[in-house]
Enzyme design. Structure first.
Site, PDB file in Angstrom:
ATOM      1  N   GLU A 141     -22.519   4.390  23.252  1.00 20.89           N
ATOM      2  CA  GLU A 141     -23.726   3.829  23.884  1.00 20.89           C
ATOM      3  C   GLU A 141     -23.968   2.394  23.425  1.00 20.89           C
ATOM      4  O   GLU A 141     -24.348   1.521  24.206  1.00 20.89           O
ATOM      5  CB  GLU A 141     -24.948   4.689  23.546  1.00 20.89           C
ATOM      6  N   SER A 171       0.545 -13.826   6.556  1.00 26.00           N
ATOM      7  CA  SER A 171       1.720 -12.964   6.473  1.00 26.00           C
ATOM      8  C   SER A 171       2.695 -13.586   5.483  1.00 26.00           C
ATOM      9  O   SER A 171       2.378 -14.598   4.859  1.00 26.00           O
ATOM     10  CB  SER A 171       2.354 -12.769   7.840  1.00 26.00           C
ATOM     11  N   LYS A 204       7.103  -3.893  -1.847  1.00 25.63           N
ATOM     12  CA  LYS A 204       6.265  -4.081  -0.655  1.00 25.63           C
ATOM     13  C   LYS A 204       6.078  -2.750   0.062  1.00 25.63           C
ATOM     14  O   LYS A 204       7.023  -2.215   0.659  1.00 25.63           O
ATOM     15  CB  LYS A 204       6.934  -5.103   0.260  1.00 25.63           C
ATOM     16  N   ARG A 259      -6.572  -6.003   9.086  1.00 33.09           N
ATOM     17  CA  ARG A 259      -6.044  -7.358   9.122  1.00 33.09           C
ATOM     18  C   ARG A 259      -6.322  -8.040  10.456  1.00 33.09           C
ATOM     19  O   ARG A 259      -6.606  -9.222  10.508  1.00 33.09           O
ATOM     20  CB  ARG A 259      -4.536  -7.323   8.852  1.00 33.09           C
ATOM     21  N   GLU A 277      -2.967  -2.323   0.334  1.00 27.70           N
ATOM     22  CA  GLU A 277      -2.292  -1.571   1.387  1.00 27.70           C
ATOM     23  C   GLU A 277      -2.789  -0.136   1.437  1.00 27.70           C
ATOM     24  O   GLU A 277      -2.926   0.517   0.403  1.00 27.70           O
ATOM     25  CB  GLU A 277      -0.794  -1.588   1.061  1.00 27.70           C
ATOM     26  N   LYS A 286      13.488  -8.510   1.808  1.00 21.66           N
ATOM     27  CA  LYS A 286      13.599  -7.234   2.551  1.00 21.66           C
ATOM     28  C   LYS A 286      14.797  -6.412   2.101  1.00 21.66           C
ATOM     29  O   LYS A 286      15.850  -6.971   1.804  1.00 21.66           O
ATOM     30  CB  LYS A 286      13.736  -7.536   4.045  1.00 21.66           C
TER      31      LYS A 286
HETATM   32  S1  IVH Z   1       0.206 -10.474  -0.547  1.00 25.69           S
HETATM   33  C1  IVH Z   1      -0.692 -13.922   1.016  1.00 25.69           C
HETATM   34  N1  IVH Z   1       1.305  -8.455  -1.755  1.00 25.69           N
HETATM   35  O1  IVH Z   1       2.866  -7.626   3.487  1.00 25.69           O
HETATM   36  C2  IVH Z   1       0.435 -13.006   1.195  1.00 25.69           C
HETATM   37  N2  IVH Z   1       1.261  -8.390   0.620  1.00 25.69           N
HETATM   38  O2  IVH Z   1       3.856  -9.733   5.395  1.00 25.69           O
HETATM   39  C3  IVH Z   1       0.179 -11.702   1.861  1.00 25.69           C
HETATM   40  N3  IVH Z   1       2.208  -6.341   1.585  1.00 25.69           N
HETATM   41  O3  IVH Z   1       0.031  -8.084   5.462  1.00 25.69           O
HETATM   42  C4  IVH Z   1      -0.438 -10.651   1.060  1.00 25.69           C
HETATM   43  N4  IVH Z   1       2.738  -5.384  -0.329  1.00 25.69           N
HETATM   44  O4  IVH Z   1       0.391  -5.812   4.428  1.00 25.69           O
HETATM   45  C5  IVH Z   1       0.998  -8.988  -0.567  1.00 25.69           C
HETATM   46  N5  IVH Z   1       2.205  -6.750  -3.023  1.00 25.69           N
HETATM   47  C6  IVH Z   1       1.905  -7.265  -1.827  1.00 25.69           C
HETATM   48  C7  IVH Z   1       2.187  -6.577  -0.616  1.00 25.69           C
HETATM   49  C8  IVH Z   1       1.850  -7.187   0.590  1.00 25.69           C
HETATM   50  C9  IVH Z   1       2.737  -5.243   0.995  1.00 25.69           C
HETATM   51  C10 IVH Z   1       2.093  -6.544   3.048  1.00 25.69           C
HETATM   52  C11 IVH Z   1       0.702  -6.837   3.533  1.00 25.69           C
HETATM   53  C12 IVH Z   1       0.787  -8.124   4.311  1.00 25.69           C
HETATM   54  C13 IVH Z   1       2.246  -8.212   4.580  1.00 25.69           C
HETATM   55  C14 IVH Z   1       2.684  -9.642   4.696  1.00 25.69           C
END
Ligand code: IVH
Length: 676
Positions: A36, A83, A119, A140, A177, A309
């Protein structure tokens, strides 16, 4: 309906919305259902869009955070969520470190220490705390604004709701995360393809009671804006996060030097399957905050961090066909259509073949069995084909010499930098004359970083093109909406929504507009640079008639390649017509030279010679941070020439002749109050 009735209707709706907002934000109580509430908001916005005399300062179109959204309310991030750039091998890492050392003007033996953090492949979130209390949680989104998912995030046990620690900042935006552990995912397998989808799906639940049923976890790793945080480096910050009650990644480590990064990488990659959550690489961050600050950001990613990666998942499947896609800049990209195959939880049916040379080199043919690799968010590609299993009758793939869309000749350009012929073949047509290029250009025009027209996606571009509704960008602003309402799959409501989104974007900044035109070599950064130079849309348009086109070479960042490309664009009559039509239909905001706050505002600078301890790139960002402009040639428009070691004599002579103030490094830094 008469004007009076419309106005009273409109005011009534606005009053109602204020009442709902008040109750929600002050008393934490929703007076109506989300549906609503959203409908009321939409009603108001549609009324405004149809009747320009309706206007109120309390309208959701004016109040930040009350923009229309399909599900969740959108809120801006005070500090953008960036990113990360990617590294795939040792070479990428060596280059990353080199770039940093160059920027900081340090020699190659300088020891850089990194906070290394596996990561997690989840969904990032931003948690805003005020006076120790968890207030707002955002997704995000596009990095600039996220969705308000506070209620869903609040169901996560790992997210502290109240923090009592004395050293917890007065205000802070903690980022990390949200994910699901593999052991928990077992029970959700029937519902989602992989843990990441499960996490994302549950976070986007409208009903937080549903989210609560999913065992979501949270690991913290960085912060956005803060007030009162006293910390010098990332490792210290991670420790503080633990002290304050957040979980951090137990595999985080402080490491110095690229070789040691590689040793750690191999170890973690080997043990990857033993960890109870999915990781797709390791993030390396320069540990020292002072250095991070100096390094700053490029476009959408920090200079001081990179994601290394892991090698990805592979699978074998058959190449059913090789199609040629034509991109917005005319590049012909071969794409392999493969028999659908599951690679690491994702069904893959397309793989990029990069370019003609790649097909030749790997001798890739239709009918081959191919090994396909997929790494995280990167487009799947073909590693190799099995020649032993090949049908005897198979023939080499012949790359088309004419554009499959418009029949024009295709060309390989000579690259002036590498002094080699490009690997990419291009359609020689200028743009809108080639159907495929035109469609891709239109898709770019409405895309997220460009006009970002809500609800006007790639499918709609294709559809409207076929129906002859949109052939050029300007057509978007002259659409016959009555006709659209009658199209199959459309109705009054969806037509009104589209009309509203388009109308909203008629106000646009000059840099966005320039970027949207899709001029080759003019990406987001260059579009910004050009907009600052031209300042208004009319001045930009009159570039076509300018006798001093070469002047744009004085702008730092614009070189011969960009000039040539901008010229090509303006040489085309179709493009000139597009610009004129857009000018009639849009309101393009002039670029107001930034506030007088910056100490270097309205001043231009140029550097010659090597500086001590500061790289060119850093000086350039220092100048820009303080509202100055950095240029690349000595002309009478230059205010200051900064000279370092071994400067170019010619430049100094020219500066003297033009009576330009000459500064040495210290004199310049003194102006900024950072002289040593
Ligand atoms: S720092 C300022 N630290 O990676 C840099 N990001 O590609 C970005 N991510 O959107 C954030 N582990 O979802 C950072 N230890 C970590 C991370 C991390 C995973 C992801 C996060 C971000 C993406 C960037």
């Amino acid at each position: 309906m008469n004007k009076k009735k419309l106005l009273s209707d409109y005011i009534k709706k606005i009053k109602l919305l204020i009442e709902y907002n008040k109750s929600y934000y002050d008393a934490n109580k929703s007076l109506v259902t989300d549906k609503e509430y959203d409908e009321l908001k939409k009603d108001i916005l549609i009324l405004e869009s149809n009747h320009s005399f309706l206007d109120s300062k309390n309208s959701p179109s004016k109040t930040v955070g009350f923009k229309p959204s399909k599900n969740f309310q959108k809120l801006p991030h005070k500090v953008p969520m960036l990113s990360l750039s990617n590294a795939f091998d040792k070479e990428d890492l060596v280059n990353f470190e080199k770039r940093i050392l160059n920027f900081l003007s340090k020699d190659k033996n300088f020891n850089l220490s990194y906070s290394t953090e596996p990561k997690i492949d989840g969904i990032s979130a931003s948690l805003i705390y005020k006076n120790g209390k968890f207030k707002i949680g955002l997704s995000r989104g596009d990095g600039k604004e996220g969705e308000d998912i506070t209620a869903n995030l609040a169901t996560i046990e790992d997210i502290p709701k109240i923090i009592h620690a004395n050293d917890f900042p007065e205000e802070i935006d903690i980022r990390g995360e949200v994910f699901i552990q593999n052991s928990d995912f077992k029970n959700l397998k029937h519902k989602f393809a992989n843990p990441r989808n499960a996490a994302s799906g549950s976070l986007r639940q409208k009903n937080s009671d549903e989210t609560k049923k999913i065992p979501l976890k949270f690991i913290a790793y960085t912060f956005g804006y803060e007030k009162g945080l006293k910390i010098n480096n990332q490792v210290e910050f991670l420790q503080k996060l633990n002290d304050w009650g957040f979980k951090t990644n137990p595999h985080n480590k402080l490491i110095t030097g690229v070789n040691n990064l590689l040793i750690n990488y191999s170890k973690i990659e080997k043990n990857r399957t033993k960890i109870d959550f999915d990781i797709d690489g390791i993030v390396y961050k320069i540990n020292d905050y002072e250095l991070q600050k100096r390094l700053g950001n490029v476009a959408n990613a920090p200079r001081w961090a990179i994601a290394h990666k892991f090698s990805s998942n592979k699978a074998i499947s058959e190449i059913l066909n090789i199609e040629i896609q034509i991109g917005r800049t005319g590049a012909l990209t071969p794409v392999a259509k493969i028999k659908p195959v599951n690679i690491g939880g994702v069904i893959v049916s397309n793989a990029t073949l990069h370019n003609e040379d790649e097909i030749d080199r790997k001798d890739i043919r239709i009918g081959d069995l191919a090994t396909i690799e997929r790494a995280g968010d990167v487009i799947p590609h073909i590693l190799s084909v099995d020649k032993t299993k090949r049908d005897k009758k198979s023939t080499k793939f012949i790359f088309p010499k004419n554009c499959p869309s418009c029949g024009s000749k295709t060309i390989k350009e000579f690259n002036n930098v590498t002094k080699k012929e490009d690997a990419v073949r291009r359609c020689a047509s200028e743009g809108y004359e080639c159907e495929k290029i035109a469609i891709e250009k239109l898709k770019h025009f409405v895309s997220k970083e460009a006009f970002n027209i809500d609800g006007f996606g790639k499918k709609i571009v294709e559809n409207f093109w076929k129906l002859d509704l949109v052939k050029f960008p300007q057509d978007i602003f002259k659409l016959d909406f009555e006709k659209i309402a009658k199209l199959e799959g459309w109705g009054r409501q969806s037509m009104e929504n589209l009309k509203y989104s388009i109308n909203q974007k008629k106000n646009i900044s000059l840099d966005k507009l320039i970027y949207s035109l899709g001029i080759r070599h003019i990406g987001l950064e260059n579009a910004k640079i050009l907009s600052k130079y031209f300042k208004s849309f009319s001045k930009f348009i009159s570039f076509s008639k300018s006798t001093n086109q070469d002047d744009i070479l004085d702008i730092d960042g614009i070189g011969e390649t960009q000039l040539k490309s901008v010229r090509n664009f303006f040489d085309n009559k179709v493009n000139l017509n597009i610009l004129n039509e857009l000018q009639k239909n849009l309101y393009v905001k002039d670029v107001i030279t930034k506030d007088k706050k910056g100490i270097l505002s309205n001043k231009t600078f140029m550097v010659t010679g090597k500086l001590n301890g500061i790289s060119r790139a850093e000086i350039k960002s220092l100048i820009e941070e303080n509202s100055g402009t950095s240029v690349s040639t000595v002309t009478k428009k230059l205010n200051y020439l900064i000279i370092g070691d071994k400067p170019t004599k010619k430049k100094i002579d020219k500066a003297k002749e033009l009576q330009i103030t000459i500064l040495n490094q210290n004199e310049f830094l003194k102006i900024l109050n950072i002289a040593s």
